[in-house]
Design a protein around this motif. Structure first.
Motif, PDB file in Angstrom:
ATOM      1  N   ALA A  99       0.840  -1.210   0.000  1.00  0.00           N
ATOM      2  CA  ALA A  99       0.000   0.000   0.000  1.00  0.00           C
ATOM      3  C   ALA A  99       0.870   1.253   0.000  1.00  0.00           C
ATOM      4  O   ALA A  99       1.915   1.297   0.613  1.00  0.00           O
ATOM      5  CB  ALA A  99      -0.906   0.013   1.224  1.00  0.00           C
ATOM      6  N   SER A 126      -2.813   5.671   0.204  1.00  0.00           N
ATOM      7  CA  SER A 126      -3.987   4.804   0.139  1.00  0.00           C
ATOM      8  C   SER A 126      -3.828   3.571   1.007  1.00  0.00           C
ATOM      9  O   SER A 126      -4.550   2.603   0.851  1.00  0.00           O
ATOM     10  CB  SER A 126      -4.227   4.386  -1.309  1.00  0.00           C
ATOM     11  N   GLU A 127      -2.863   3.625   1.963  1.00  0.00           N
ATOM     12  CA  GLU A 127      -2.584   2.417   2.738  1.00  0.00           C
ATOM     13  C   GLU A 127      -3.769   2.024   3.592  1.00  0.00           C
ATOM     14  O   GLU A 127      -4.524   2.866   4.078  1.00  0.00           O
ATOM     15  CB  GLU A 127      -1.365   2.661   3.639  1.00  0.00           C
ATOM     16  N   LYS A 146      -4.567   0.531   7.056  1.00  0.00           N
ATOM     17  CA  LYS A 146      -3.932   0.278   8.327  1.00  0.00           C
ATOM     18  C   LYS A 146      -4.478  -1.018   8.902  1.00  0.00           C
ATOM     19  O   LYS A 146      -5.634  -1.362   8.711  1.00  0.00           O
ATOM     20  CB  LYS A 146      -4.230   1.433   9.304  1.00  0.00           C
ATOM     21  N   PRO A 147      -3.631  -1.747   9.660  1.00  0.00           N
ATOM     22  CA  PRO A 147      -4.143  -2.950  10.330  1.00  0.00           C
ATOM     23  C   PRO A 147      -5.137  -2.556  11.414  1.00  0.00           C
ATOM     24  O   PRO A 147      -5.170  -1.407  11.855  1.00  0.00           O
ATOM     25  CB  PRO A 147      -2.876  -3.563  10.942  1.00  0.00           C
ATOM     26  N   ILE A 172      -6.750  -1.772  14.770  1.00  0.00           N
ATOM     27  CA  ILE A 172      -6.178  -1.265  16.024  1.00  0.00           C
ATOM     28  C   ILE A 172      -7.107  -1.655  17.165  1.00  0.00           C
ATOM     29  O   ILE A 172      -8.262  -1.234  17.204  1.00  0.00           O
ATOM     30  CB  ILE A 172      -6.032   0.276  15.988  1.00  0.00           C
ATOM     31  N   ASP A 181       2.176   4.673  -4.975  1.00  0.00           N
ATOM     32  CA  ASP A 181       1.638   3.755  -5.981  1.00  0.00           C
ATOM     33  C   ASP A 181       2.052   4.195  -7.381  1.00  0.00           C
ATOM     34  O   ASP A 181       2.119   3.381  -8.298  1.00  0.00           O
ATOM     35  CB  ASP A 181       0.112   3.715  -5.888  1.00  0.00           C
ATOM     36  N   GLU A 197       4.051  -3.401   9.178  1.00  0.00           N
ATOM     37  CA  GLU A 197       2.621  -3.625   9.006  1.00  0.00           C
ATOM     38  C   GLU A 197       1.833  -2.325   9.154  1.00  0.00           C
ATOM     39  O   GLU A 197       0.904  -2.044   8.406  1.00  0.00           O
ATOM     40  CB  GLU A 197       2.142  -4.638  10.057  1.00  0.00           C
ATOM     41  N   TYR A 198       2.226  -1.508  10.127  1.00  0.00           N
ATOM     42  CA  TYR A 198       1.473  -0.300  10.473  1.00  0.00           C
ATOM     43  C   TYR A 198       1.807   0.855   9.543  1.00  0.00           C
ATOM     44  O   TYR A 198       0.966   1.697   9.258  1.00  0.00           O
ATOM     45  CB  TYR A 198       1.807   0.044  11.918  1.00  0.00           C
ATOM     46  N   GLN A 237       7.179   1.078   0.246  1.00  0.00           N
ATOM     47  CA  GLN A 237       7.442   0.331  -0.983  1.00  0.00           C
ATOM     48  C   GLN A 237       8.912   0.549  -1.315  1.00  0.00           C
ATOM     49  O   GLN A 237       9.324   1.673  -1.637  1.00  0.00           O
ATOM     50  CB  GLN A 237       6.555   0.848  -2.115  1.00  0.00           C
TER      51      GLN A 237
END
Lengths: 881, 214
Positions: A4, A8-9, A11-12, A14, B87, B127-128, B132
């Protein structure tokens, strides 16, 4: 890895997003912080906004980067036992994992046996970093209850504080002293970085110093290097290490004798300046009350200093009292300093005489003697000049007198603990939380009228009785390996590990048969002095237990058992940080804030908090009740809050009581965990207490006249010799061993200096800080003056060896710089680790401590500071970086 | 509205809090910086001064990095913040070369403890806040904090939660953040009062970051 983009990521999820209030432990500043924890992972640290113990939300890099220590895969995680039978500086322990039970089954029988036979066979040591108050409030009482143990130490105190704390304790009732940033107009610094590096109340000082600079405070910095402090100065004045005292005393001479500026009313009522001194250099005392006498110039008669009928005090004149010819101490001091001309000071320090005269005049005039200011409706003396000396300035064999000189120059101008002046760092008077009146701490006067610090974190109650030195009257034979029973003015000592320790012990009757060393958070093999000497001392102890976060040169080289310690972000909840206000508290008129420590993450693996184990040990060793009594004293627990006989509390519970005792039943640990800290305004008579308390300070160093002859006689009778001339009641300058080495072969003075990025040797394993250090041109290099370096044929990047006149060597890359005195060469911090268990720290930077000699000759014979500079030559080691 | 920053070198004590707090907030791998403190010296002994500059993206009004980007990955928002759409970034590094202030980097992951794997903190960051690899990265004036803060009615530069991390972290309070177009904002007033300057104005990019030099 997720692909991502930032925009536009996704997020996991929370499930936790919280902030936890605690304190930093990146240095001993203990600033208030809060930690952001998300989904159980601490991810960020900030300063505690709203607290004065810090930078109102700011936090230095050391503090911010502490999270990395939590996740360092090189941490000690389990108890370990050594399998390599060989011990030595460069050995590795080849440790095998054991259980806590197994570790205790080795340690506890030894502790019991030693206690039964002779507690002095147990040697212990600890560090003020990461947390001084754990040492003072938890460890020291434990070892006091255990029995008269022996001590070893790292660099703390002997490098940085023996002189400083001794004098500021006497003069300010405080651990340290520095300018009142908010109102100071003119500050002089001597080898100190408070406000620019770390130190007590670290980021608070940075914040306040920045505001002072913006306001236009003039700052003159005497330092061999234009380092963090010098760079922010109005003037950086290069000076040779160990010569600050000569410059300061020549300034005192100019102020008193050329300019005739001094605060007579202050000297008369707040110092021993008016005390009459006899030919024996001691106070002339009233035969009946034993009080020191003064001469009342109006009644023309001698009186005890505290006689309520005194109308005025003589500062000059010849008198005869009870058949003894005498003079006021002040006149003697004024006469004594005449020999310290600026020309003499220039010769030893290289600071031009003209500069010394100018600075002295500026300082004295800036003091505005006689002026006043209104603060919160209270009229107070206003003396907007301050001084500071710390690690660099006092780390020499003339330490005590250098610090005295730094503060006498302010005392003669009345510039102490009043607005703008040098003030207690941290505060020496607390009138308590308005809801409870606690903590209630104040300095008070001994029977001679001299200031005694009123700190509550002491092992014995302070009283106004005849105050003897910290370690009692001087005596031999000595029981302490540090020899403080003879050298009673010394706080810490290096004689437990010095090269001449056996010779001194034999002569002074020390019986030392160590069986076990317990070390917490200390790495003396790397950090005390030259490792060869220290290693020999450690090697004499058959069984070594190290409690630590990482592998160290000490543990890998010598430990039999290693115990995995907790980081301050893993500590069990504690208010231990709070109740040694003398170490870290908001200074000057900043509001009081009291913080607690609580874990942001539970200790992982089998790491244990030392306080928890110490409590268990006290129980198992059978002195829990005695230990509880000492905890009651340390935390000043009274009434229903006192720990009762038979009670077995943990530190959280003790802390809960201490907080409630001081702030009310509704403000125990739960309240503090939720809110982080309590804050209330400081009163003017707390911040600027000097006019309100009837205490005096010894500008005439009477203790040295009183105890010196006894100490000298006892030492000489046992064929122990030192630079005894330093036991003089007149502030003086004495050349260090470094200054006595001719310039022919060893032509440079090597010193070490602080950098904001590091605390001793403990921060070089932190990747963020090492990365920053590598970007800095100085920190991991040896720094030489540009012209000096060119003349020697060096260029940037040359690998050079620095060799002392004793043949001690250290090697590293060189950079040429204009920020260094031409006769000096500098090495930053306590770097140059060789322990492989700290791969980030491994071989980063240069090991300065190798160059330091540890013996009586390189020790201040009064306060026991050690010489932290060396006379050296430098040559190419071959190759280029 | 034009977001900008003032860095006061008189107040700055070279403590590296800005550099490290930014690295921590953005889980930046070793060798990658959004904020850097560089230091040198000027003058000759004893009339010497250190030259310490905390540096970050200047969010230039006329940003060459935006001009040269072949994919429009680099773009400028209306509020002046220069951002990168990762992106769209193809990692050509043209913007890295074009930036006269050398504030862009190509991001690559590497272990904080080489050879010892990624620890829980690093894994959390991956992860958070993933990157890239191979794309260009730089300071974004803590765009997310600003935007979320504004949505909650907070004022960037005054309310900590809406203010860039480096500004909050500075113990010397050397950094001020706010709207350069608002003449009454603290940052705008201080720039005028202290005669703050842009770095290397001859580059003609009109940076949004100002410095009090002396």
């Amino acid at each position: 890895m997720a692909k991502a983009s930032v925009e536009s990521e996704k997020k996991p999820e929370i499930w936790e997003d919280t902030w936890i209030h605690t304190c930093c432990g990146g240095c001993y500043g203990t600033c208030g912080v809060k930690v952001h924890r998300v989904n159980g992972v601490p991810i960020a640290i900030e300063g505690e906004e709203g607290s004065t113990l810090g930078a109102e939300g700011g936090l230095c890099a050391k503090g911010v980067s502490q999270l990395q220590v939590l996740f360092d895969p090189n941490r000690r995680n389990y108890p370990m036992r050594r399998t390599n039978p060989k011990k030595g500086i460069y050995e590795e322990g080849n440790f095998e994992r054991i259980t806590w039970n197994e570790a205790m089954n080795e340690i506890m029988p030894r502790l019991k046996k030693i206690r039964e036979e002779d507690p002095s066979k147990l040697v212990w040591m600890s560090s003020p970093s990461p947390n001084a108050v754990l040492r003072h409030n938890i460890l020291m009482p434990f070892f006091a209850a255990y029995g008269p143990t022996s001590q070893m130490g790292g660099g703390a105190a002997v490098h940085c504080g023996n002189g400083a704390h001794h004098v500021t304790g006497q003069y300010f009732g405080a651990w340290d002293a520095g300018p009142d940033w908010k109102y100071c107009n003119y500050a002089m610094f001597f080898g100190a970085s408070g406000g620019f590096g770390s130190g007590h109340a670290g980021t608070m000082n940075i914040r306040m110093a920045a505001e002072a600079r913006e306001r236009g405070m003039k700052m003159v910095v005497f330092d061999p290097m234009c380092n963090n402090t010098g760079d922010k100065a109005t003037e950086w004045i290069p000076i040779l290490p160990g010569t600050d005292g000569a410059v300061l005393i020549s300034m005192i001479n100019i102020i008193l004798n050329d300019l005739d500026i001094y605060d007579a009313p202050y000297i008369k009522t707040k110092t021993n300046g008016p005390y009459l001194i006899g030919p024996d250099l001691l106070y002339v005392r009233d035969p009946e009350t034993k009080k020191p006498m003064i001469w009342d110039t109006e009644d023309k008669v001698a009186k005890p200093f505290n006689d309520p009928s005194i109308k005025d005090f003589a500062l000059f004149g010849d008198y005869e009292v009870n058949g003894v010819k005498c003079k006021p101490a002040f006149e003697l001091i004024k006469e004594h300093v005449k020999s310290y001309t600026p020309e003499f000071a220039e010769e030893v320090s290289t600071v031009p005489a003209k500069t010394i005269r100018r600075i002295a005049k500026e300082f004295a005039e800036a003091a505005q003697v006689g002026s006043t200011i209104m603060i919160d409706g209270v009229e107070l003396p206003y003396r907007p000049v301050g001084t500071a000396i710390f690690r660099g300035g006092q780390g020499h064999t003339n330490s005590l007198h250098s610090v005295y000189a730094t503060h006498i120059i302010g005392q003669i101008l009345g510039a102490a603990d009043v607005p703008g002046a040098t003030i207690a760092l941290c505060p020496s008077r607390c009138m308590g939380d308005p809801n409870t009146g606690r903590p209630d701490v104040s300095c008070f006067a001994d029977t001679d009228g001299m200031l005694v610090p009123g700190l509550w974190s002491t092992l014995q109650a302070r009283t106004a009785d005849d105050y003897v030195p910290r370690h009692g009257a001087p005596k031999v034979p000595c029981k302490r390996t540090g020899l403080q029973d003879l050298f009673t003015q010394g706080m810490s000592s290096v004689f437990h590990s010095s090269k001449d320790r056996h010779e001194l012990w034999d002569k002074l009757g020390v019986i030392y048969k160590p069986e076990m060393l317990l070390s917490w958070a200390t790495n003396n093999v790397h950090g005390l002095g030259n490792s060869e000497t220290v290693a020999e001392a450690v090697a004499e102890i058959p069984y070594v237990v190290c409690w630590e976060l990482y592998p160290t040169e000490l543990s890998e080289g010598f430990a039999d058992i290693v115990l995995p310690g907790t980081h301050h972000l893993e500590h069990t909840t504690s208010c231990a940080d709070a109740y040694d206000l003398y170490f870290n508290a908001p200074i000057a008129k900043e509001d009081w804030t009291i913080h607690i420590t609580q874990p942001v993450i539970e200790p992982q693996y089998e790491r244990r908090f030392i306080a928890d184990v110490i409590f268990e040990w006290a129980e198992e060793l059978g002195f829990r009740d005695e230990y509880n009594e000492l905890l009651n004293m340390r935390f000043d627990l009274k009434g229903k809050y006192a720990i009762k006989k038979g009670e077995k509390l943990n530190l959280t519970q003790v802390s809960d009581r201490a907080l409630k005792c001081n702030h009310g039943d509704d403000k125990g640990m739960d309240w503090f965990k939720e809110n982080g800290f309590i804050r209330w305004p400081k009163k003017p008579d707390e911040a600027y207490w000097r006019p309100f308390l009837d205490v005096r300070v010894p500008i005439y160093l009477h203790d040295l006249a009183r105890w010196g002859p006894t100490i000298i006689e006892l030492a000489e009778s046992r064929d122990v010799h030192a630079d005894w001339q330093q036991y003089t009641p007149f502030v003086s300058w004495f050349p260090t061993p470094v200054q006595k080495v001719p310039d022919d072969e060893y032509d440079l003075i090597c010193y070490s200096y602080r950098t904001t990025l590091h605390t001793g040797g403990q921060t070089h394993q932190i990747p963020y800080l090492v990365e920053a250090s590598q970007m800095n041109p100085h920190i991991y290099n040896i720094v030489i003056n540009r012209e000096t370096g060119k003349a020697k044929g060096f260029v940037d990047g040359d690998i050079v060896t620095i060799e002392s006149n004793y043949g001690r060597k250290t090697t590293g890359p060189l950079v040429l710089s204009d920020c260094v005195h031409p006769k000096c060469i500098g090495i930053a911090s306590t770097a140059g680790h060789w322990v492989k268990g700290q791969p980030i720290a491994y071989k980063q930077g240069v090991h300065f401590n190798t160059l330091m000699e540890l013996d009586l000759e390189h020790t201040d014979p009064v306060c026991l500071s050690i010489e932290t500079s060396a006379k050296v030559k430098v040559y190419k080691a071959g190759g280029s970086k | 509205m034009r977001w900008g920053m003032l860095i006061d070198k008189v107040r700055c004590v070279q403590c590296y809090a800005c550099q490290v707090s930014c690295k921590q907030a953005y889980f930046l791998p070793p060798g990658i910086f959004f904020n850097r403190v560089i230091t040198g010296e000027t003058g000759r002994f004893p009339m010497v001064r250190k030259h310490t500059y905390p540096l970050l993206c200047n969010h230039c009004k006329d940003a060459p990095c935006v001009d040269v980007c072949p994919t429009n990955a680099s773009y400028k928002r209306e509020d002046g913040i220069v951002l990168i759409d990762h992106d769209k970034c193809v990692g050509c590094k043209y913007c890295i070369m074009a930036c006269p202030y050398q504030q862009r980097t190509s991001v690559e992951y590497s272990e904080q403890y080489p050879g010892q794997g990624y620890n829980d903190y690093e894994k959390f960051g991956m992860e958070y806040h993933p990157y890239q690899e191979g794309t260009a990265v730089k300071c974004n004036f803590c765009r997310e904090r600003l935007d979320e803060g504004l949505e909650q009615g907070l004022v960037p530069g005054e309310d900590r939660a809406a203010t860039p991390v480096c500004v909050n972290a500075c113990p010397a309070k050397a950094r001020t953040f706010g709207d350069l177009d608002d003449a009454d904002s603290k940052v705008a007033r201080l720039i005028r009062e202290k005669n703050a300057q842009q770095l290397r104005p001859e580059f003609n990019t009109d940076p949004s970051v100002y410095y009090v030099i002396d």
